[in-house]
Design a protein around this motif. Structure first.
Motif, short mmCIF file in Angstrom:
data_model
loop_
_atom_site.label_atom_id
_atom_site.label_comp_id
_atom_site.label_asym_id
_atom_site.label_seq_id
_atom_site.Cartn_x
_atom_site.Cartn_y
_atom_site.Cartn_z
N ARG A 12 1.69 16.09 -4.51
CA ARG A 12 2.08 15.06 -3.49
C ARG A 12 1.58 15.34 -1.87
NH1 ARG A 12 5.36 10.61 -5.18
NH2 ARG A 12 4.37 9.96 -2.96
N PHE B 203 -11.29 6.52 -10.73
CA PHE B 203 -11.67 6.14 -9.28
C PHE B 203 -11.10 7.28 -8.32
CE2 PHE B 203 -13.95 2.27 -10.38
CZ PHE B 203 -12.96 1.79 -11.47
N TYR C 107 -10.11 7.26 -4.39
CA TYR C 107 -10.27 6.67 -2.91
C TYR C 107 -9.69 7.41 -1.85
CZ TYR C 107 -11.63 1.97 -4.76
OH TYR C 107 -11.99 0.86 -5.54
N GLN D 246 -7.57 6.69 1.91
CA GLN D 246 -7.17 6.09 2.80
C GLN D 246 -6.79 6.73 4.27
OE1 GLN D 246 -2.93 4.73 2.37
NE2 GLN D 246 -3.32 2.95 3.68
N LEU E 131 -9.04 1.65 2.74
CA LEU E 131 -9.14 2.43 1.39
C LEU E 131 -10.74 2.21 1.11
CD1 LEU E 131 -6.48 1.06 -1.01
CD2 LEU E 131 -7.07 3.31 -0.79
N LEU F 131 -13.83 4.03 -1.35
CA LEU F 131 -14.23 4.50 -2.84
C LEU F 131 -14.98 5.78 -2.41
CD1 LEU F 131 -14.24 4.41 -5.79
CD2 LEU F 131 -16.27 3.16 -5.59
N PHE G 233 -6.04 8.96 -3.04
CA PHE G 233 -5.73 8.13 -4.30
C PHE G 233 -6.46 8.34 -5.37
CE2 PHE G 233 -1.94 6.21 -2.52
CZ PHE G 233 -2.20 6.01 -1.47
N TYR H 188 -6.77 -2.22 -10.66
CA TYR H 188 -6.57 -0.94 -11.04
C TYR H 188 -5.36 -0.41 -11.13
CZ TYR H 188 -11.32 -0.37 -9.35
OH TYR H 188 -12.77 -0.75 -9.19
N PHE I 211 -2.89 2.58 -9.68
CA PHE I 211 -3.16 3.73 -8.56
C PHE I 211 -1.96 4.67 -9.00
CE2 PHE I 211 -6.33 2.76 -5.49
CZ PHE I 211 -6.63 1.54 -5.64
N GLY I 212 -2.23 5.99 -8.66
CA GLY I 212 -1.35 6.93 -8.41
C GLY I 212 -0.50 6.80 -7.29
N SER I 213 0.42 7.71 -6.96
CA SER I 213 1.22 7.74 -5.81
C SER I 213 0.56 8.34 -4.51
CB SER I 213 2.54 8.34 -6.03
OG SER I 213 3.40 7.68 -6.97
N TYR J 201 -3.38 -6.28 -3.44
CA TYR J 201 -2.46 -5.34 -3.52
C TYR J 201 -1.50 -5.17 -2.52
CZ TYR J 201 -5.45 -3.52 -7.40
OH TYR J 201 -6.08 -3.42 -8.58
N ALA K 122 4.39 5.91 0.94
CA ALA K 122 4.55 7.01 0.20
C ALA K 122 4.34 6.52 -1.41
CB ALA K 122 5.90 7.66 0.48
N GLU K 123 3.80 5.41 -1.55
CA GLU K 123 3.43 4.77 -2.87
C GLU K 123 1.92 4.35 -3.00
OE1 GLU K 123 7.73 3.02 -3.78
OE2 GLU K 123 6.08 1.95 -4.28
N GLY K 124 1.45 4.40 -4.10
CA GLY K 124 0.00 3.97 -4.45
C GLY K 124 0.15 2.52 -4.18
N PRO K 125 -0.97 1.88 -4.04
CA PRO K 125 -0.93 0.39 -4.09
C PRO K 125 -0.70 -0.28 -5.40
CG PRO K 125 -3.05 1.29 -3.00
CD PRO K 125 -2.41 2.50 -3.55
N PHE L 167 -3.33 -5.26 0.80
CA PHE L 167 -5.02 -4.96 0.70
C PHE L 167 -5.64 -5.96 0.06
CE2 PHE L 167 -5.35 -0.70 2.49
CZ PHE L 167 -4.32 -0.05 2.43
N LEU M 132 -14.12 -1.87 -7.18
CA LEU M 132 -13.23 -2.69 -6.16
C LEU M 132 -13.63 -2.20 -4.87
CD1 LEU M 132 -9.59 -3.23 -7.77
CD2 LEU M 132 -11.76 -4.83 -7.78
N PHE N 271 -12.24 -2.52 -0.99
CA PHE N 271 -11.02 -2.99 -0.30
C PHE N 271 -11.14 -3.15 1.16
CE2 PHE N 271 -7.99 -2.03 -3.34
CZ PHE N 271 -8.01 -1.48 -4.18
N GLY N 272 -10.53 -4.03 1.56
CA GLY N 272 -10.48 -4.32 3.13
C GLY N 272 -9.57 -3.13 3.76
#
Lengths: 115, 114
Positions: A9, A33, A35, A37, A43, A45, A91, A104, A106-108, B36, B41-44, B89, B102, B104-105
């Motif tokens: 994490r 995928f 990504y 951030q 975000l 890719l 991500f 999609y 996403f993971g955390s 999204y 602390a979390e994913g989108p 997003f 995808l 993303f913005g």
């Protein structure tokens, strides 16, 4: 369904060290995928796989970055050597072609800090 | 070049009022647009989407509008709630092949004030 699982994490490492980020996609998803951030770029890719094969790695910033998907349930993103500007949240996401408009999962994320 | 742009990095709205988040795109070949939501602390997480052949899609408090001639989409949240505070997003999907991923913005931080 446990969702997309990423580890670790949080990662804090010194400049020049090798960093490996891990991802377990959702079972049955054939797209994976990676990504990144950042505040400046949002975000972006880095690379994506279809059926374990890398399809587009044009987003990988430099040769210091590499990604593998040895099987359908595991992928790694490696940075060697790491630099402070690599600090970001990374991500992993997975999907299926048939998911259509659902996007999609996403993971955390892994928060990487390179000092 | 950014194909999907969110020009407002932040937005503050009073609870109960409408939140409007905007997104512009440059590629007319996108076939789906998605929103999204991301908490710290979390994913989108996927919120709502719209096909390029439609101009509106509604799901509860959330409505997405698409203006293809202006290459613009917006997300309306009515009424806004404090739990809606998150980064939103906008994303767009290509038609086929390697363009199906995808794009993303950069995101808009929404803060709903109680």
């Amino acid at each position: 369904d446990a969702g997309v699982i990423q580890s670790p994490r949080h990662e804090v490492t010194e400049m020049g060290q090798e960093v490996t980020l891990r991802c377990k996609p959702i079972s049955g998803h054939d797209y994976l995928f990676w990504y990144r951030q950042t505040m400046m770029r949002g975000l972006e890719l880095l690379i994506y796989f279809n059926n374990n094969v890398p399809i587009d790695d044009s987003g990988m910033p430099e040769d210091r970055f590499s990604a593998k998907m040895p099987n359908a349930s595991f992928s790694t993103l490696k940075i060697q050597p790491s630099e402070p500007r690599d600090s970001a949240v990374y991500f992993c996401a997975s999907s299926t072609r048939d998911r259509g408009s659902g996007g999609y999962t996403f993971g955390s994320g892994t928060r990487l800090t390179v000092v | 070049d950014q194909q999907v742009k969110q020009n407002s990095p932040s937005l503050s709205v009073q609870e109960g009022r409408i939140s409007i988040l905007n997104c512009d795109y440059t590629n007319s070949m996108f076939d789906y647009f998605l929103w999204y939501k991301k908490y710290p602390a979390e994913g989108p997480t996927f919120l709502i989407s719209i096909s390029s052949i439609k101009d509106k899609n509604e799901d509860g408090r959330f409505t997405v509008f698409l203006n293809k001639s202006a290459k613009h989409l917006s997300l309306h949240i009515v009424p806004s709630q404090p739990g809606d505070s998150a980064v939103y997003f906008c994303a767009a999907r290509g038609l086929s092949g390697s363009a199906r991923q995808l794009t993303f913005g950069s995101g808009t931080q929404l803060t709903v004030l109680p």
